[in-house]
Design an enzyme around this catalytic site. Structure first.
Site, mmCIF file in Angstrom:
data_model
loop_
_atom_site.group_PDB
_atom_site.id
_atom_site.type_symbol
_atom_site.label_atom_id
_atom_site.label_comp_id
_atom_site.label_asym_id
_atom_site.label_seq_id
_atom_site.Cartn_x
_atom_site.Cartn_y
_atom_site.Cartn_z
ATOM 1 N N ASP A 130 -10.286 3.427 3.278
ATOM 2 C CA ASP A 130 -9.018 3.273 2.319
ATOM 3 C C ASP A 130 -8.041 2.850 3.412
ATOM 4 O OD1 ASP A 130 -7.319 2.859 0.623
ATOM 5 O OD2 ASP A 130 -7.236 5.024 -0.239
ATOM 6 N N GLU A 163 -7.660 12.273 2.054
ATOM 7 C CA GLU A 163 -7.476 11.207 2.868
ATOM 8 C C GLU A 163 -6.414 11.559 4.008
ATOM 9 O OE1 GLU A 163 -6.467 7.669 0.575
ATOM 10 O OE2 GLU A 163 -4.927 7.112 1.912
ATOM 11 N N GLU A 223 -7.312 13.004 -5.890
ATOM 12 C CA GLU A 223 -7.010 12.726 -4.527
ATOM 13 C C GLU A 223 -5.475 13.128 -4.217
ATOM 14 O OE1 GLU A 223 -8.098 8.639 -3.415
ATOM 15 O OE2 GLU A 223 -6.447 8.747 -1.905
ATOM 16 N N ASP A 225 -11.437 9.718 2.026
ATOM 17 C CA ASP A 225 -10.757 8.326 2.155
ATOM 18 C C ASP A 225 -10.339 8.128 3.528
ATOM 19 O OD1 ASP A 225 -11.375 7.203 -0.359
ATOM 20 O OD2 ASP A 225 -9.195 6.992 -0.715
ATOM 21 N N ASP A 256 -9.147 -4.129 -9.554
ATOM 22 C CA ASP A 256 -9.484 -4.818 -8.538
ATOM 23 C C ASP A 256 -10.406 -5.902 -8.830
ATOM 24 O OD1 ASP A 256 -7.684 -2.930 -7.479
ATOM 25 O OD2 ASP A 256 -9.482 -1.727 -6.458
ATOM 26 N N HIS A 284 -10.908 0.038 -8.100
ATOM 27 C CA HIS A 284 -9.940 0.302 -9.239
ATOM 28 C C HIS A 284 -10.586 -0.929 -10.155
ATOM 29 C CE1 HIS A 284 -7.179 1.675 -6.044
ATOM 30 N NE2 HIS A 284 -6.792 2.454 -6.676
ATOM 31 N N HIS A 336 -2.892 10.984 3.900
ATOM 32 C CA HIS A 336 -2.152 11.615 2.807
ATOM 33 C C HIS A 336 -2.046 13.311 3.477
ATOM 34 C CE1 HIS A 336 -3.931 9.205 -0.740
ATOM 35 N NE2 HIS A 336 -3.134 8.330 0.211
ATOM 36 N N ASP A 373 2.657 5.872 4.071
ATOM 37 C CA ASP A 373 1.246 5.886 3.872
ATOM 38 C C ASP A 373 0.723 4.395 4.539
ATOM 39 O OD1 ASP A 373 -1.193 6.588 3.082
ATOM 40 O OD2 ASP A 373 -1.181 5.922 1.014
ATOM 41 N N ASP A 390 -1.879 3.666 6.154
ATOM 42 C CA ASP A 390 -3.360 3.087 5.770
ATOM 43 C C ASP A 390 -4.087 2.494 6.848
ATOM 44 O OD1 ASP A 390 -3.602 4.416 3.139
ATOM 45 O OD2 ASP A 390 -2.945 2.545 1.963
HETATM 46 C C1 XUL Z 1 -3.235 5.447 -2.328
HETATM 47 C C2 XUL Z 1 -4.497 5.715 -2.222
HETATM 48 C C3 XUL Z 1 -5.372 4.874 -3.381
HETATM 49 C C4 XUL Z 1 -6.345 5.598 -3.891
HETATM 50 C C5 XUL Z 1 -7.225 5.236 -5.284
HETATM 51 O O1 XUL Z 1 -2.565 6.050 -1.458
HETATM 52 O O2 XUL Z 1 -5.016 6.221 -1.528
HETATM 53 O O3 XUL Z 1 -5.777 3.869 -2.836
HETATM 54 O O4 XUL Z 1 -7.539 6.119 -2.751
HETATM 55 O O5 XUL Z 1 -6.337 5.032 -6.128
HETATM 56 CO CO CO Z 2 -7.213 6.781 -1.300
#
Ligand code: XUL
Ligand code: CO
Length: 452
Positions: free
Chosen positions: A353, A282, A246, A310, A118, A115, A285, A321, A323
């Protein structure tokens, strides 16, 4: 452990050598006991006629791995990384970048993602962010040149700053939306300048907490108009990568407009953007929206929307989420089975991610997390390729649908057919269709046999 091998020239940019006791991670095969080695990811190994590295096109994400300090909503940072300081000033941002490129190089993956915020020190105003980010992009370019690392995608963070509490492109206030557009313009141009393969829009706050204060139609109309402008600008500057949305159904908002791949398809159709915008899928998600990872891939492939992935996973108990690094080889194999027959990833890749747990506070844990995730992807690729080569799944599906290629099925779909003609024909021929087994367990056993 052996001494670190530092990339040539890193010192010119002031590399920190944070991971100095860790050698570049190498493939040692499934039987090695060494935890800082790949057991399955052998980048030059040919799988279905393509190198493993080219199938997977893996990327490390900047945010979880280098920005996050381990803080959660109940407590502060636990990681104590040498490149963090509370101000996140230029010196910290530089140290972070040096550490990040050292890590990318030592993992030996070809790509990274970021990003805008970042890679930039904390900036107080939009002007400062724009200026600082330009400098950061220059420095990223220097590191890319030195290390050969490439950018899988860049994205503008339109969800962390308090001004974006009610959204970026869908904010009720045009002034806020204009700030979001400025950030997107800067980040798209920087991504282009850095040779990025894609540009991502994750609409984390493009949605609502309550309909009581939200004009849903106005927000979607604005979103469509501004997304068209993103595509226009991409073409204007000659960016050849894909624009990716996304999907995610909720979190942080109660409802997010980019709910899932099928919802995005409808949105793109409404604003005449089909073919211009693809998806970044993702797994965490996907499961939040009530789908499997494989379902989202199958949907994107079938709608011609597949962009990038992702890679991560959630936790089946708590429904948010989390991750996590995805070690579920079966789950990934099922998704790969949808992806491989379509030719695999084009400009996309597998971006981690994913983040290590808050208690995994040593820098070396970043290696364990990524090595596990990378080996899981490699194993899933091998398993899916094995299934594709054996051909039984494919044969089964072809047989199951064979009736549509000739005779009755072909006629029913033909230009002369109507509801009436089909119904009359069914009555005349006394058709009395019967069920044939779907053999789900037999097929699942085939998949399990290939998981090794
Ligand atoms: C949030 C997510 C973010 C996007 C990029 O859930 O996945 O990290 O991948 O903004
Ligand atoms: Co993501």
């Amino acid at each position: 452990m052996q001494e670190a091998r530092i990339v040539d020239g890193h010192s010119e940019l002031g590399a920190s050598v944070v991971f100095s006791n860790i050698e570049q991670i190498k493939y040692e095969g499934p039987d090695t006991d060494y935890q800082l080695a790949y057991r399955y990811y052998n980048k030059d190994q040919e799988v279905l006629g393509k190198r493993m590295e080219d199938h997977l096109r893996m990327a490390v994400c900047y945010w979880h791995t280098f920005c996050w300090d381990g803080a959660d909503i109940f407590g502060g940072g636990t990681f104590n990384r040498p490149w963090h300081n509370p101000q996140n000033d230029r010196a910290a941002s530089d140290a972070k970048m040096a550490a990040a490129f050292e890590f990318f190089h030592k993992l030996d993956v070809p790509y990274y993602c970021f990003h805008d915020v970042d890679v930039t020190e904390t900036s107080d105003t939009p002007d400062e962010l724009s200026e600082n980010f330009k400098c950061s992009a220059e420095r990223l370019g220097g590191y890319q040149e030195e290390t050969g690392l490439k950018l899988l995608w860049g994205t503008a963070n339109l969800f962390s700053h308090p001004r974006y509490a009610a959204g970026g492109l869908t904010n009720p206030d045009p002034e806020v939306a204009a700030c979001a557009i400025r950030q997107i313009r800067d980040c798209l141009e920087a991504t282009h300048q850095l040779g990025g393969a894609n540009y991502v829009l994750w609409g984390g706050r493009e949605g609502y907490d309550t309909l009581l204060n939200t004009d849903l139609n106005r927000e979607l109309e604005n979103f469509g108009r501004f997304l068209s402008m993103v595509v226009e600008h991409k073409n204007k500057i000659g960016f050849k990568g894909k624009i990716l949305i996304e999907p995610k159904p909720h979190e942080p908002m109660y409802h997010q407009y980019d709910f899932d791949t099928a919802t995005i398809y409808g949105f793109l159709q409404r604003f005449d953007l089909l073919g211009e915008v693809h998806v970044n899928i993702e797994p965490n998600h996907a499961t939040l929206s009530g789908h499997s990872f494989a379902h989202e891939i199958a949907t994107a492939v079938s709608l011609g929307m597949m962009g990038s992935i992702d890679i991560n996973c959630g936790n089946y108990q708590n429904g948010w989420d989390t991750d996590q690094f995805n070690l579920d080889i079966r789950d990934i194999t099922l998704a790969m089975l949808e992806l491989l027959p379509s030719g695999g990833l084009d400009t996309g890749g597998f971006n981690f991610d994913a983040k290590v747990r808050r208690q995994s506070s040593d820098a070396v844990d970043l290696f364990y997390g990524h090595i596990g995730g990378i080996d899981a992807l490699a194993r899933a690729l091998l398993a899916a390729a094995d299934l594709v080569e054996r051909g039984q799944l494919d044969d089964f599906k072809s047989d199951r649908y064979a009736g549509w290629n000739e005779g009755l099925g072909k006629t029913m779909l033909g230009p002369k057919s109507s509801l009436e003609s089909i119904a009359d024909d069914a009555a005349k021929k006394q058709l009395n269709g019967t069920h044939s087994s779907g053999h789900q367990e037999y097929l699942e056993n085939l998949v399990n046999r290939s998981l090794r």
